[in-house]
Design a protein around this motif. Structure first.
Motif, PDB file in Angstrom:
ATOM      1  N   GLU A  78      13.153   9.624 -26.586  1.00 53.91           N
ATOM      2  CA  GLU A  78      12.116  10.482 -26.020  1.00 53.91           C
ATOM      3  C   GLU A  78      12.584  11.934 -26.057  1.00 53.91           C
ATOM      4  N   ARG A  79      11.649  12.849 -25.940  1.00 50.50           N
ATOM      5  CA  ARG A  79      11.996  14.269 -25.866  1.00 50.50           C
ATOM      6  C   ARG A  79      12.847  14.519 -24.621  1.00 50.50           C
ATOM      7  N   GLY A  80      13.939  15.236 -24.794  1.00 42.75           N
ATOM      8  CA  GLY A  80      14.837  15.551 -23.693  1.00 42.75           C
ATOM      9  C   GLY A  80      16.169  14.850 -23.854  1.00 42.75           C
ATOM     10  N   PRO A  81      17.096  15.130 -22.934  1.00 44.60           N
ATOM     11  CA  PRO A  81      18.432  14.534 -23.034  1.00 44.60           C
ATOM     12  C   PRO A  81      18.548  13.208 -22.286  1.00 44.60           C
ATOM     13  N   ALA A  82      18.644  12.102 -23.025  1.00 48.01           N
ATOM     14  CA  ALA A  82      18.952  10.806 -22.418  1.00 48.01           C
ATOM     15  C   ALA A  82      20.434  10.825 -22.057  1.00 48.01           C
TER      16      ALA A  82
END
Length: 181
Positions: free
Chosen positions: A83-87
């Protein structure tokens, strides 16, 4: 990270997304799907993933080491991998009794190495290592590690800088990786 070590703390969940300029182009991402396993072939790692959140004091929960090592854990307050963003995925550098922890060999990763996360929907999110950084826990760059990004990214976090005088780890080692498209 031994159970007694503290993880980098956050006082609140990741910051809210910043509105983007009209017409902004964002990199391709995957739909939400919780992570199941993490595989890093260059260091011979395959681990099931726990899903943990924040403690009452705002610090990250860490996987409990029962004496046989502990699996890595996805921070469930972060985006799912892809997903968009930092996992964010956390793991111990050592295990009770002096054994190696699941993330003992993170420092061996090199830019360009692949990291694979199998997801609940059967898909695999493949990330490419961008870099690794060592941070003092006293000066941990919370926004850089947990802050929103325009692309799908991955952060692997473990303890580092063991101090035998205190029995604690003074630092964190963070791997930064980007979704392979």
């Amino acid at each position: 990270m031994p159970a007694s070590a503290t993880a980098p703390s956050t006082t609140s969940p990741a910051p809210a997304p910043t509105p983007s300029p009209a017409g902004a182009h964002f990199p391709q991402v995957m739909p939400a799907s919780e992570p199941v396993t993490l595989t890093i072939d260059p260091i011979g790692l395959r681990t099931e993933l726990l899903h943990l959140g924040l403690r009452d004091n705002g610090s990250l929960e860490v996987p409990e080491d029962t004496g046989h090592g502990a699996p890595a854990s996805w921070y469930n307050g972060s985006p799912t991998p892809g997903e968009r963003g930092p996992a964010v995925i956390l793991g111990h550098v050592n295990a009770l009794g002096g054994a190696k922890g699941v993330f003992a060999d993170l420092r061996e990763l090199q830019p360009g190495n692949d990291i694979k996360v199998t997801r609940a929907d059967g898909s695999t999110a493949t990330f490419t290592v961008d870099r690794g950084e060592l941070y003092s826990k006293n000066n941990f760059p919370t926004l850089e590690v947990y802050g929103n990004t325009d692309a799908a990214e991955l952060r692997l976090i473990t303890c580092d800088g063991y101090d035998p005088a205190t029995g604690l780890f003074d630092d964190n080692y963070v791997i930064y990786a980007s979704l392979k498209t």
